[in-house]
Design a protein around this motif. Structure first.
Motif, short mmCIF file in Angstrom:
data_model
loop_
_atom_site.label_atom_id
_atom_site.label_comp_id
_atom_site.label_asym_id
_atom_site.label_seq_id
_atom_site.Cartn_x
_atom_site.Cartn_y
_atom_site.Cartn_z
N ARG A 1 28.59 22.20 54.92
CA ARG A 1 27.93 23.34 54.29
C ARG A 1 27.89 24.60 55.13
N LYS A 2 28.90 24.75 55.99
CA LYS A 2 28.94 26.02 56.72
C LYS A 2 29.37 27.14 55.79
N TYR A 3 30.12 26.77 54.75
CA TYR A 3 30.52 27.73 53.72
C TYR A 3 30.65 26.94 52.42
N ASP A 4 30.87 27.66 51.31
CA ASP A 4 30.85 27.00 50.00
C ASP A 4 32.23 26.77 49.42
N ALA A 5 33.23 27.44 49.95
CA ALA A 5 34.58 27.26 49.44
C ALA A 5 35.56 27.62 50.55
N ILE A 6 36.77 27.06 50.44
CA ILE A 6 37.82 27.40 51.39
C ILE A 6 38.88 28.21 50.67
N ASP B 1 41.54 23.10 62.12
CA ASP B 1 41.30 21.66 62.21
C ASP B 1 39.87 21.24 61.88
N GLY B 2 38.99 22.19 61.76
CA GLY B 2 37.64 21.81 61.37
C GLY B 2 37.25 22.36 60.01
N ILE B 3 38.28 22.80 59.24
CA ILE B 3 37.92 23.57 58.06
C ILE B 3 37.35 22.72 56.93
N ILE B 4 37.88 21.49 56.76
CA ILE B 4 37.28 20.66 55.71
C ILE B 4 35.93 20.11 56.13
N LYS C 1 23.28 37.95 41.28
CA LYS C 1 24.54 37.49 41.87
C LYS C 1 24.28 36.44 42.95
N ASP C 2 25.02 35.33 42.87
CA ASP C 2 24.87 34.29 43.89
C ASP C 2 25.69 34.67 45.11
N ALA C 3 25.16 34.31 46.28
CA ALA C 3 25.90 34.59 47.51
C ALA C 3 26.75 33.39 47.84
N ILE C 4 28.04 33.61 47.97
CA ILE C 4 28.98 32.53 48.27
C ILE C 4 29.69 32.84 49.57
N ARG C 5 29.82 31.82 50.44
CA ARG C 5 30.55 32.04 51.68
C ARG C 5 31.91 31.37 51.56
N LEU C 6 32.95 32.10 51.98
CA LEU C 6 34.30 31.57 51.93
C LEU C 6 34.79 31.29 53.35
N GLY C 7 35.29 30.09 53.57
CA GLY C 7 35.79 29.74 54.90
C GLY C 7 37.27 30.07 55.00
N ILE C 8 37.67 30.62 56.15
CA ILE C 8 39.07 31.01 56.30
C ILE C 8 39.50 30.87 57.76
N ASP C 9 40.75 30.45 57.96
CA ASP C 9 41.30 30.29 59.31
C ASP C 9 42.04 31.58 59.68
N VAL C 10 41.64 32.15 60.79
CA VAL C 10 42.20 33.44 61.21
C VAL C 10 42.99 33.27 62.49
N PRO C 11 44.16 33.84 62.71
CA PRO C 11 44.92 34.62 61.74
C PRO C 11 45.97 33.79 61.03
N TYR C 12 46.48 34.28 59.92
CA TYR C 12 47.56 33.61 59.21
C TYR C 12 48.31 34.68 58.44
N GLU C 13 49.24 35.31 59.19
CA GLU C 13 49.92 36.46 58.63
C GLU C 13 50.73 36.13 57.39
N PRO C 14 50.79 36.95 56.40
CA PRO C 14 49.97 38.14 56.16
C PRO C 14 48.77 37.85 55.28
N PHE C 15 48.39 36.57 55.20
CA PHE C 15 47.27 36.24 54.31
C PHE C 15 45.95 36.75 54.89
N VAL C 16 45.82 36.59 56.21
CA VAL C 16 44.63 37.15 56.85
C VAL C 16 44.95 37.43 58.31
N VAL C 17 44.59 38.63 58.74
CA VAL C 17 44.74 38.98 60.16
C VAL C 17 43.48 39.73 60.59
N ARG C 18 43.27 39.79 61.89
CA ARG C 18 42.15 40.56 62.39
C ARG C 18 42.69 41.89 62.88
#
Lengths: 238, 274, 243
Positions: B89-94, B80-83, B30-47
């Motif tokens: 290469r901080k992550y492989d996909a957004i 603002d820094g996600i792209i 299995k390849d390790a993939i990192r996903l970039g995400i902006d937190v928080p963005y209710e209800p898509f992602v919250v801490r």
């Protein structure tokens, strides 16, 4: 009464990050300062020009702007570099500049310029006679620097280093803006989540004051040590 | 002597992050993939209280990775820094509610969209504002998240009448609206629904005018995952996974769990045929 | 003029990022920065003069609170002070209903307050140091003339103290200009805010930030030049002869 709502441990971790950042930046700044001072005292016109350009740029641009330039620009710059390597040579390298490293480099660069001025004055304040005597004793340049020039110079440089450290300490707060999880950032997050600015900002302010007071005390001790043997003349310098 | 110490320290500092030369050949595990995400963005992602991430996109992302046979981890990154972060290469996909717009397509490659929602104008219930009468809006303040399609829309359409305040995260926008600093906000429907809660009976906030989805040049064709332009294989894997997730009902199940409305973008036959 | 305008717009439209639109952002950012810095420095100086005099007072109940104020505001980062005022101002009961709210809710005013308090603290210390360093001879002469303390302060000590403070105050002005960049953190569209907007919109950090760095450099040089001229005139008596 003082309910940190669970953010307490994270605040302390952040305080640790702040101190680490400040100390590492100070080391980098001192090194750069020594280099800059030598450059500005050098007779080589190119080196002198580079030194002057460096200090002019740093003292003319806000710390925050330099930090953003380095952090955001650095990301894209490194990416362009690695992309070139990939297309040209098929090498896939991944270099990560995280916020901490960007912070250390930026703050080190900024205060390297200010330290340069401090050290330049300090270098010039050491009487040549002392160095001549050291050479007469047959000391190697390295030994002479270590045992004669450096201690004498430190006496003149200490107030400047102390002042720069105080400012450096407060500048570390800016790194929270580019995303480093230091105590300012934790406090800001906590404030936004709980709507209690005073509950979190005041402890952070107190921690800064504490570190500042401890530093002042430490520098007073160092000043006393480096001024031994100079008796009354050291009083006039205050 | 100083020069050596300097060089050593600087080199050490720059590379203390991480250097890893990746072998060009893919291996079987299995390849390790990192996903970039902006937190928080209710209800898509919250801490949540323990500091962990949860939400619709977290669950969806984990499902997609399982189907694509990938080992995924999440990397938090402010919007603002996600792209640039992806390109560096901080992550492989957004996977962060990023709308497909022509401007972004110049920088990154998108997968099939996995949802689409309009944007809404929100203001306090007792305010009497006519959103269609631009002249009457003069001097009012609006809050948007910096760098989003809504930022672009408001700047373009209302830049000369409204006082635009741009914030780094959606949470900051909502906070300032609630503390009374902003007269208006132009937010994504899910945020307005969950964080501002304007659809509730006695909510202190209300919607102004219609929900807005056009022009497509600004609002895009739905939110999708973003990849670096040369990672075509990775994008194809996720496209397949998205198709599967729609086809076997997992998407619908997740959607019902988080939303009481339909925001799906069902891929057509030919999208999934590849 | 029309022609010049046309030529300028054509020059700009060739560039994707530095369009007339973007430059107008930078321009309003410049205006905001100058307003913010100038106003906070002005009010700061006005506050600092009585505070500096009080700082040197023999009475502890005047001296100590002022010392505490300057100690706290010089010992903590400006960013923290800004956050405190910006987030804290909504908590004062009744402020949201008062007529002041229309003014206070804009981010400019909390920032102005925080910056003013900060620069007033530093300026107080600068003036205090300058007052303390008044040559003893001047004070003795003033006393010999029978001047009251108030008169002495007004006619002898303060004027010479301001002159002595000039170099240090010049530095403070430059520091304030640089420190004002943090205003962008609380949504104020100052120079740095404009640069950040351009970066976030076009993903062009070098263009955005190098341009704004150049603007700040120009501003810094103008301030340095102004102060050097002022020093030349007001501190002429300290220059070596024949220069």
């Amino acid at each position: 009464m003082i309910d940190l709502q669970g953010y307490g441990p994270r605040l302390l971790e952040g305080a640790l990050v702040t101190v680490e950042l400040a100390v590492l930046s100070l080391i980098l700044a001192v090194i750069l300062g020594l280099l800059t001072a030598s450059a500005k005292l050098s007779r080589n016109r190119l080196i002198h020009a580079i030194g002057t350009l460096y200090t002019t740029l740093v003292r003319g641009v806000p710390d925050l702007v330099l930090m953003m330039l380095l952090f955001y620009g650095g990301q894209i710059g490194i990416n362009m570099l690695t992309d070139q390597l990939y297309y040209a040579f098929d090498i896939d390298i991944f270099i990560n500049i995280n916020a901490f490293v960007a912070g250390v480099i930026t703050i080190g660069l900024i205060f390297g310029a200010y330290m340069g001025e401090t050290f330049r004055g300090a270098f010039q304040a050491v009487e040549e006679g002392q160095m001549e005597a050291a050479r007469a004793y047959g000391m190697s340049p390295l030994l002479a620097f270590r045992r004669v020039r450096f201690p004498l110079m430190m006496r003149h440089a200490l107030p400047g280093i102390g002042n720069n450290w105080m400012v450096l300490l407060k500048t570390t707060a800016l790194v929270s803006i580019i995303g480093l999880t230091d105590m300012v950032r934790v406090a800001a997050e906590a404030t936004k989540a709980t709507h209690e600015p005073f509950m979190f900002m005041i402890p952070v302010a107190l921690i800064y004051l504490l570190i500042a007071t401890l530093s002042e005390w430490g520098f007073a001790k160092l000043t006393k040590r480096y001024n031994t043997g100079f008796g009354e003349s050291s009083e006039w310098n205050n | 002597m100083n020069k050596w110490i300097t060089s050593a320290l600087l080199v050490g500092a720059v590379f203390s992050g991480s250097i890893s030369s990746q072998a060009m050949a893919q291996d079987e595990s299995k390849d390790a993939i990192r996903l970039g995400i902006d937190v928080p963005y209710e209800p898509f992602v919250v801490r949540n209280a323990d500091g962990d991430l949860e939400g619709f996109e977290i669950d969806l992302g984990n499902e997609l990775c399982a189907r694509a046979n990938l080992e995924c981890s999440w990397v938090e990154q402010s919007w603002d820094g996600i792209i640039p972060g992806l390109l560096a290469r901080k992550y492989d996909a957004i996977l962060s509610s990023m709308a497909i717009t022509p401007e972004r397509e110049r920088q990154v490659m998108f997968s099939l969209p996995y949802y689409n929602t309009p944007s809404v104008w929100i203001t306090a219930r007792d305010r009497d504002i006519d959103i269609d009468d631009k002249e009457s809006l003069k001097g009012l303040s609006v809050g948007v998240q910096r760098g989003t399609i809504r930022d672009v829309y408001v700047t373009q359409e209302y830049g000369d009448v409204l006082d635009i305040n741009r914030y780094g995260s959606s949470q900051d926008v909502v906070n300032d609206l609630k503390s009374g600093r902003l007269d208006l906000t132009f937010e994504d429907f899910p945020i307005a629904n969950d964080a501002i809660d304007f659809r509730k009976e006695d909510s202190p906030y209300k919607q102004l005018g219609d929900s807005i989805k056009t022009p497509t040049a600004i609002f895009g064709k739905g939110a999708a995952m973003a990849f670096r332009q040369r990672d075509k294989e990775l994008a194809a894997k996720f496209d397949k996974a998205i198709c599967e997730v729609y086809a076997d009902g997992t998407y619908d199940k997740l959607m019902d769990q988080y939303f009481d409305y339909d925001l799906s973008v069902r891929p057509s036959e030919q999208d999934c045929a590849e | 003029m029309e022609q010049l305008n046309g030529w300028f717009t054509e020059l700009l439209s060739g560039n994707a990022i530095f369009t007339a639109n973007t430059l107008s952002f930078y321009w309003s950012g410049l205006v905001t920065t100058v307003q913010l810095v100038f106003l906070s420095l002005l009010i700061g100086v006005i506050l600092a003069v009585p505070l500096a005099i009080g700082r040197g007072s023999k009475r502890r109940w005047i001296k100590l609170p002022i010392y505490a104020y300057t100690y706290v505001f010089r010992g903590t980062p400006l960013l923290i002070q800004l956050y405190l005022v910006y987030y804290g101002v909504v908590f004062f009961d009744g402020i949201q209903d008062s007529i002041f709210w229309v003014v206070f809710k804009q981010a400019f005013f909390p920032a102005l307050i925080a910056f003013t308090l900060n620069t007033a603290a530093y300026t107080t210390e600068i003036f205090h140091g300058a007052i303390k360093n008044t040559a003893k001879g001047e004070i003795e002469a003033a006393r010999a003339y029978g001047m009251s303390r108030k008169l002495m302060m007004r006619r002898i000590i303060l004027p010479s103290a301001f002159r002595r403070a000039l170099p240090a105050y010049g530095n403070e002005v430059i520091f304030m200009l640089h420190a004002s960049a943090v205003a962008s953190v609380v949504t104020i569209m100052d120079l740095t805010g404009a640069a950040y907007y351009v970066y976030a919109r076009f993903y062009a950090p070098f263009d955005a930030f190098i341009f704004v760095a150049l603007v700040y450099l120009c501003l810094t040089f103008s301030i340095m030049f102004t102060f050097r001229q002022l020093e030349k005139r007001l501190l002429a008596h300290l220059r070596p002869r024949g220069v």
